[in-house]
Design a protein around this motif. Structure first.
Motif, PDB file in Angstrom:
ATOM      1  N   ASP A  27      99.473 112.505-100.991  1.00  0.00           N
ATOM      2  CA  ASP A  27     100.710 112.370-100.028  1.00  0.00           C
ATOM      3  C   ASP A  27     102.127 112.933-100.885  1.00  0.00           C
ATOM      4  OD1 ASP A  27      98.944 111.543 -98.171  1.00  0.00           O
ATOM      5  OD2 ASP A  27      99.181 109.680 -99.006  1.00  0.00           O
ATOM      6  N   PHE A  90     103.328 109.220 -91.058  1.00  0.00           N
ATOM      7  CA  PHE A  90     103.310 107.745 -91.638  1.00  0.00           C
ATOM      8  C   PHE A  90     104.331 106.799 -91.211  1.00  0.00           C
ATOM      9  CE2 PHE A  90     100.903 109.008 -95.870  1.00  0.00           C
ATOM     10  CZ  PHE A  90      99.929 109.635 -95.170  1.00  0.00           C
ATOM     11  N   ASP A  91     103.802 105.416 -91.061  1.00  0.00           N
ATOM     12  CA  ASP A  91     104.794 104.246 -90.649  1.00  0.00           C
ATOM     13  C   ASP A  91     105.546 103.982 -92.029  1.00  0.00           C
ATOM     14  OD1 ASP A  91     102.678 103.342 -91.756  1.00  0.00           O
ATOM     15  OD2 ASP A  91     102.697 101.386 -90.295  1.00  0.00           O
ATOM     16  N   LYS A  93     105.093 101.236 -93.778  1.00  0.00           N
ATOM     17  CA  LYS A  93     104.163 100.580 -94.644  1.00  0.00           C
ATOM     18  C   LYS A  93     103.204 101.471 -95.570  1.00  0.00           C
ATOM     19  CE  LYS A  93     100.960  96.724 -94.510  1.00  0.00           C
ATOM     20  NZ  LYS A  93     100.446  95.595 -93.812  1.00  0.00           N
ATOM     21  N   SER A  94     102.951 102.283 -94.460  1.00  0.00           N
ATOM     22  CA  SER A  94     101.895 103.418 -95.323  1.00  0.00           C
ATOM     23  C   SER A  94     102.763 104.329 -96.302  1.00  0.00           C
ATOM     24  CB  SER A  94     101.411 104.512 -94.287  1.00  0.00           C
ATOM     25  OG  SER A  94     100.525 103.555 -93.398  1.00  0.00           O
ATOM     26  N   LYS A  96     105.211 103.274 -98.100  1.00  0.00           N
ATOM     27  CA  LYS A  96     105.531 102.252 -99.106  1.00  0.00           C
ATOM     28  C   LYS A  96     104.213 102.351-100.291  1.00  0.00           C
ATOM     29  CE  LYS A  96     107.604  97.977-100.027  1.00  0.00           C
ATOM     30  NZ  LYS A  96     108.286  96.900 -99.287  1.00  0.00           N
ATOM     31  N   LYS A  97     102.975 102.161 -99.498  1.00  0.00           N
ATOM     32  CA  LYS A  97     101.753 101.900-100.428  1.00  0.00           C
ATOM     33  C   LYS A  97     101.485 103.185-101.080  1.00  0.00           C
ATOM     34  CE  LYS A  97      96.973 100.813 -99.576  1.00  0.00           C
ATOM     35  NZ  LYS A  97      96.012 100.148 -98.733  1.00  0.00           N
ATOM     36  N   THR A  98     101.755 104.418-100.288  1.00  0.00           N
ATOM     37  CA  THR A  98     101.271 105.588-101.154  1.00  0.00           C
ATOM     38  C   THR A  98     102.272 105.980-102.073  1.00  0.00           C
ATOM     39  OG1 THR A  98     100.134 107.865-100.732  1.00  0.00           O
ATOM     40  CG2 THR A  98     102.172 106.995 -99.432  1.00  0.00           C
ATOM     41  N   HIS A 101     101.845 103.941-105.152  1.00  0.00           N
ATOM     42  CA  HIS A 101     100.355 104.230-105.705  1.00  0.00           C
ATOM     43  C   HIS A 101     100.797 105.319-106.883  1.00  0.00           C
ATOM     44  CE1 HIS A 101      97.033 107.062-106.285  1.00  0.00           C
ATOM     45  NE2 HIS A 101      96.533 106.123-106.554  1.00  0.00           N
TER      46      HIS A 101
END
Length: 116
Positions: A27, A90-91, A93-94, A96-98, A101
């Motif tokens: 991403d 992506f929203d 939360k997604s 932020k997560k990726t 990572h």
């Protein structure tokens, strides 16, 4: 985000693009270079291929907010964040997560970017 935390000059972007370490996942691509300062600086490079201006601006606002809330453990680096085309779907939360990572992958010695 504070002005001191932003890469604003073209020469700063060119310096990071020219000599930097690159880390990526499916991403994002991030480029990291030491800057010799006591704080990090962030830049966002979002291509016109990603979407219309309103999509790019929304993505940039979300990324700035994520960085603003989580930059505390970084010092002395310039970071350019380059999202891939599909990231506009992506929203928050997604994103932020990726992003967390790939930044943890870059700083794998100590996890610096906590996903809250």
């Amino acid at each position: 985000m504070e002005k001191r935390l932003s890469l604003r000059k073209d020469t700063d972007f060119k310096r990071v693009y020219k000599k930097s370490d690159a880390f990526f996942n499916r991403d994002f691509t991030i480029l990291i270079k030491n800057n010799g300062l006591d704080h990090p600086r962030f830049g966002f490079s979002i291509s016109k291929k990603i979407g219309k201006a309103n999509q790019r601006n929304l993505l940039k606002r979300r990324l700035r907010d994520i960085v603003r809330k989580n930059y505390n453990n970084l010092n002395g680096v310039d970071i350019i964040i380059i999202p891939k085309k599909h990231v506009t779907d992506f929203d928050y939360k997604s994103l932020k997560k990726t992003l967390g990572h790939v930044l943890n992958k870059a700083f794998k010695k100590n996890k610096i970017f906590y996903v809250k």
